[in-house]
Design an enzyme around this catalytic site. Structure first.
Site, PDB file in Angstrom:
ATOM      1  N   ALA A  10       0.937  -1.596  -0.387  1.00  0.00           N
ATOM      2  CA  ALA A  10       0.470   0.296  -0.131  1.00  0.00           C
ATOM      3  C   ALA A  10       1.083   1.312   0.543  1.00  0.00           C
ATOM      4  O   ALA A  10       0.587   1.746  -0.861  1.00  0.00           O
ATOM      5  CB  ALA A  10      -1.124  -0.137   1.586  1.00  0.00           C
ATOM      6  N   TYR A  11       1.469   1.637   1.454  1.00  0.00           N
ATOM      7  CA  TYR A  11       2.308   2.669   1.495  1.00  0.00           C
ATOM      8  C   TYR A  11       3.493   2.726   0.683  1.00  0.00           C
ATOM      9  O   TYR A  11       3.935   1.790   0.321  1.00  0.00           O
ATOM     10  CB  TYR A  11       2.372   3.201   2.851  1.00  0.00           C
ATOM     11  CG  TYR A  11       1.343   2.599   3.591  1.00  0.00           C
ATOM     12  CD1 TYR A  11       0.528   4.051   3.725  1.00  0.00           C
ATOM     13  CD2 TYR A  11       1.288   1.887   4.376  1.00  0.00           C
ATOM     14  CE1 TYR A  11      -0.597   3.830   4.602  1.00  0.00           C
ATOM     15  CE2 TYR A  11      -0.347   1.270   5.604  1.00  0.00           C
ATOM     16  CZ  TYR A  11      -1.015   2.756   5.593  1.00  0.00           C
ATOM     17  OH  TYR A  11      -1.864   2.555   6.222  1.00  0.00           O
ATOM     18  N   THR A  13       3.431   2.644  -2.806  1.00  0.00           N
ATOM     19  CA  THR A  13       3.335   1.514  -4.083  1.00  0.00           C
ATOM     20  C   THR A  13       2.029   1.736  -4.860  1.00  0.00           C
ATOM     21  O   THR A  13       2.441   2.751  -5.718  1.00  0.00           O
ATOM     22  CB  THR A  13       2.981  -0.245  -3.661  1.00  0.00           C
ATOM     23  OG1 THR A  13       4.501  -0.502  -3.022  1.00  0.00           O
ATOM     24  CG2 THR A  13       3.657  -0.848  -5.023  1.00  0.00           C
ATOM     25  N   ARG A  40       9.168   9.305   6.935  1.00  0.00           N
ATOM     26  CA  ARG A  40       9.123   8.145   6.514  1.00  0.00           C
ATOM     27  C   ARG A  40      10.108   7.493   7.015  1.00  0.00           C
ATOM     28  O   ARG A  40      10.124   5.532   6.730  1.00  0.00           O
ATOM     29  CB  ARG A  40       8.833   7.957   4.459  1.00  0.00           C
ATOM     30  CG  ARG A  40       8.837   6.884   3.994  1.00  0.00           C
ATOM     31  CD  ARG A  40       7.367   6.280   4.275  1.00  0.00           C
ATOM     32  NE  ARG A  40       7.809   5.317   3.017  1.00  0.00           N
ATOM     33  CZ  ARG A  40       7.013   3.893   3.713  1.00  0.00           C
ATOM     34  NH1 ARG A  40       6.316   3.500   4.672  1.00  0.00           N
ATOM     35  NH2 ARG A  40       6.697   2.956   2.535  1.00  0.00           N
ATOM     36  N   SER A 115      -0.386  -4.788   3.685  1.00  0.00           N
ATOM     37  CA  SER A 115       0.563  -3.808   4.467  1.00  0.00           C
ATOM     38  C   SER A 115       1.138  -3.727   5.384  1.00  0.00           C
ATOM     39  O   SER A 115       0.458  -4.565   5.920  1.00  0.00           O
ATOM     40  CB  SER A 115      -0.709  -2.659   3.872  1.00  0.00           C
ATOM     41  OG  SER A 115      -0.147  -2.227   5.011  1.00  0.00           O
ATOM     42  N   ASP A 177      10.809  -4.606   0.666  1.00  0.00           N
ATOM     43  CA  ASP A 177       9.816  -5.289   0.211  1.00  0.00           C
ATOM     44  C   ASP A 177       9.702  -6.396  -0.742  1.00  0.00           C
ATOM     45  O   ASP A 177       9.601  -7.457  -0.887  1.00  0.00           O
ATOM     46  CB  ASP A 177       8.785  -4.498   0.205  1.00  0.00           C
ATOM     47  CG  ASP A 177       7.089  -4.602   0.535  1.00  0.00           C
ATOM     48  OD1 ASP A 177       7.181  -6.273   0.892  1.00  0.00           O
ATOM     49  OD2 ASP A 177       6.500  -4.601  -0.008  1.00  0.00           O
TER      50      ASP A 177
END
Lengths: 235, 235
Positions: A10-11, A13, A40, A115, A177
Site C-alpha cells: 500500500a504505502y 506503491t 517515512r 500492508s 519489500d
C-alpha cells in the site's frame, strides 16, 4: 504458471506517502521536505527495530512515534496542533495517478493489499480513496505482530486468498519489500518510478535503489500501468 | 546495585566508523562523505533486514553488501580496487581519542565488548588498535545469527561474564542499541558526542538522536571519559 492474484503493497506503491508534504510544509514552514522524508525513513526503521526487539506496536503507533522523531529532529517539540493533522493525513493519502486505471484494467483478477498498516488504517485509506471498488481483500500484518520483510507477513497471503505463493504476483515499490517477498517465494514486480533513487533526497539515496540482499525481482516496471500487459504476457 | 562489568558496543562507540572517510574520498573523489555515510546507514539497515528475513549473513558479508550499495548509489560500479581497501579498513578503524584513557581508568573492572562484528573482525580490530590490553572478553552476536537489537544478542552477556544483567553497565553511542539494551534489562549509558544529531549529515539526522522506542538510557554522557566518575558515583 498463470498469475491468479496480484497483491499490492500500500504505502509507497498504491499510495503516495509524499502526499503529506504540503501539509508538513504548512505546519513546519521551510522544513516540510525534511520532516516528510525523516518521518517515512523512521517509520520503516521503527517497524524493523520493534519487530527485532520483539516489542511490536501497531503501525498507527509506530507512525506517530516516527513523526515525533521527525518533528524533534527539525527543532520543534511535538504537539497536537502539528502532529494530529499530519497523522490524520495518513488516512487520506493520495493514490498514485496511475493506480485507478491500472486496477480497473486488472478487473477479473483477484486483487489484494498486503500492508504494514492496521486494518483500521487500511480500511479508511481504501474507502477515502475509492480503491475499495477494485481491491477485494485487505491483509494487514497486524495479526502476526511483526512487520515486513518477516516471512510470517507474506505467509498471510496464501490462506487469505486460497492460492499458492507461485500463483501470486506481488507488487511493491519498496526495495526491502521486494527482497522479502521474493525470498518468500512470490513472483515479484518492483515498481521503480522515474526519479526514484535520485541523489536529491535522503529517501532517494537510502531506499530508492535495489537492495543488496540477494533477491532480485522478476520484473522491474516504471509505472503501475505496465502491470496489465505484464500479466497478459505471462499467460 | 554495584556495576561489576562495563560492556561496550564497538562500531561507533569505541571505534570511529567515520575514520574510513579519508580513504573513501581518495578512492571516490568528491563522493567520500556520501559513500561513508550511506555505507554505515545501509550496513545497519541490512543487519535489521537480514535478521527479520531470517536470512543471516555475517557482519563481514553485510558490510561488503552495504559498501556495494553505497558505491553504486554514487554512480560507480563496485570493483576490487575501490572496495577491498575500504573494507580492509574496517579491521583498522581508529579508536575514538578518549577510548584508551577511559579503559585505562576503568582497570580492575570487567571490561567487555558486545558487537555485531564477527569474532575475526573484532579480534583484528582489538589487536590492531591495542585495545586488547584492557578488553578481556569479546562477545560477537555471530553465534546467535541475529543482530542487535534482538534480545538474544544481549542475552550472550550474562553467561559470558558470569554476572547478572542488572550488574552490567552497557555503553553505546547507537541509539537503537541503547533502546535494545535497556529493554533487555541492562543499565545503559548513551554516549552522545558533541556534534552528533546535527542536521549536516544523513547519519546525524537519522541516527544521531534518541529513538522514540520507549526505552530511555539511565545516563547520557558526552564523552567516554565521563564513565569512570559515573561508575564510582554508583557505588
Amino acid at each position: 504458471m498463470t498469475i491468479r492474484a496480484l497483491v499490492f503493497d500500500a504505502y509507497g506503491t498504491l499510495y503516495d506517502v509524499q502526499s503529506v508534504l504540503a501539509k508538513a510544509e504548512a505546519l513546519c514552514p521551510g522544513k516540510g521536505e525534511v520532516v516528510t522524508q525523516l518521518w517515512r525513513l523512521k517509520q520503516l526503521e521503527y517497524t524493523w527495530l520493534r519487530s527485532l526487539m520483539l516489542e511490536y506496536e501497531d503501525f498507527w503507533q509506530v507512525t506517530g512515534a516516527a513523526l515525533d522523531f521527525a518533528v524533534r529532529a527539525v527543532g520543534v517539540e511535538p504537539n497536537d496542533a502539528i502532529c494530529e493533522p499530519l497523522i490524520e493525513n495518513y488516512l487520506h493519502l493520495d493514490p498514485y495517478p496511475d493506480a485507478r486505471a491500472t486496477l480497473a484494467a486488472l478487473e477479473g483478477r483477484k486483487l489484494a493489499i498486503l500492508s504494514n498498516g492496521t486494518p483500521r488504517m487500511l480500511q479508511a485509506l481504501l474507502r477515502n480513496s475509492g480503491l475499495d471498488q477494485w481491491i477485494e481483500t485487505v491483509i494487514s500484518v497486524d495479526s502476526v505482530r511483526a512487520y515486513k520483510p518477516h516471512p510470517s507477513c507474506y505467509g498471510l497471503v496464501e490462506p487469505a486468498l486460497g492460492i499458492a505463493r507461485i500463483e501470486v504476483l506481488f507488487v511493491s515499490s519498496n526495495s526491502f519489500d521486494v527482497a522479502g517477498a521474493k525470498a518468500f517465494g512470490f513472483k515479484v514486480a518492483w515498481v521503480r518510478r522515474a526519479g526514484a533513487g535520485g541523489q536529491q533526497t535522503m529517501f532517494g539515496m537510502l531506499r530508492g535503489r535495489a537492495e543488496e540482499l540477494g533477491h532480485a525481482p522478476d520484473h522491474t516496471i516504471s509505472a503501475l500501468t505496465d502491470l496489465p500487459g505484464l500479466v497478459r504476457a505471462g499467460e
